[in-house]
Design an enzyme around this catalytic site. Structure first.
Site, PDB file in Angstrom:
ATOM      1  CG  HIS A 166       7.154 -13.746 -10.666  1.00 35.75           C
ATOM      2  ND1 HIS A 166       8.016 -12.973 -11.415  1.00 35.75           N
ATOM      3  CD2 HIS A 166       6.212 -14.196 -11.542  1.00 35.75           C
ATOM      4  CE1 HIS A 166       7.609 -12.948 -12.670  1.00 35.75           C
ATOM      5  NE2 HIS A 166       6.518 -13.687 -12.771  1.00 35.75           N
TER       6      HIS A 166
ATOM      7  CB  CYS B 193      13.922 -17.950 -19.552  1.00 38.26           C
ATOM      8  SG  CYS B 193      13.073 -16.699 -18.566  1.00 38.26           S
TER       9      CYS B 193
END
EC number: 2.3.1.181
Length: 226
Positions: free
Chosen positions: A83, A182
């Site tokens: 982020h 991920c």
């Protein structure tokens, strides 16, 4: 994934980057209040300073550069993600007792929300079996690849969701190189600006708000928790 009573969802936007621990504390407090019936549902849009978060399925080997940015255990589903500025994070605090206690349907609704928002910019977001998130197929002369443009990672407590989604608008994509995003080693990441679109965070927010209303129901302006 709408409420039977059609009550509007609060829609809040933070204009300055929010530290991750403060955001998590605010999310958890709001989710508890929603479950207790003392607060309404909320979508909270924000940016974070550059950081990595580890979901419950994160593998230590996927953190390639542990000293590059702060790393936080998140408790959400999924693995490592990044982020930072230029990425729109939307924390989703919804009461699934009012919308149907179906986790698969909830995740599918989040995917549909993102895909519809991307369509506002003529971007075709796609899903892939076994890969969480929303993907964009990119093709050139003799080549093609699939890049991730949005991530999904949620948690439920007493059937109230928190954490949520992140959409890459104009982040520094080199910051993703400190992790295996991920857990996907064979695919890259992209953003709306990387795709050649002059899209701002405000543009993305407008598209997300319009698309959310289609999928989840009406919204109303609300104050950000932090």
């Amino acid at each position: 994934m709408r409420r039977d009573d059609a009550a509007p969802v609060g829609w809040a936007v933070s204009t300055q980057p929010v530290p991750y621990p403060a955001a998590v504390a605010a999310m958890e407090a709001r989710a508890a209040a929603i479950a207790d019936g003392t607060a309404g549902e909320l979508i909270w849009l924000l940016e974070h300073p550059p950081l990595y978060t580890a979901g419950v399925s994160a593998k230590a080997g996927d953190l390639i550069q542990p000293d590059r940015f702060p790393v936080f255990e998140s408790g959400r589903g999924g693995q490592f993600t990044y982020h930072g500025p230029g990425q729109r994070v939307a924390y989703v605090m919804l009461d699934l007792t009012q919308r149907g206690r179906d986790v698969r349907a909830f995740v599918a609704a989040l995917e549909a929300w993102i895909i519809d928002a991307l369509a506002a910019f003529n971007v075709t977001g796609e899903l892939r079996e076994g890969r969480v998130g929303v993907w964009v197929e990119r093709k050139g002369a003799g080549w093609s690849r699939e890049d991730k443009i949005a991530a999904i990672g949620v948690k439920l407590r007493r059937w109230v969701s928190f954490h949520g989604i992140s959409l890459n608008v104009e982040p520094d994509l080199s910051h993703f190189s400190g992790i295996v995003p991920c857990g996907q080693t064979e695919h890259g990441v992209t953003s709306l600006v990387d795709l050649g679109l002059p899209v701002t965070l405000d543009d993305a927010d407008a598209a997300l708000r319009a698309s959310f209303s289609k999928v989840f129901g009406p919204v109303e302006d609300a104050e950000a928790p932090v």
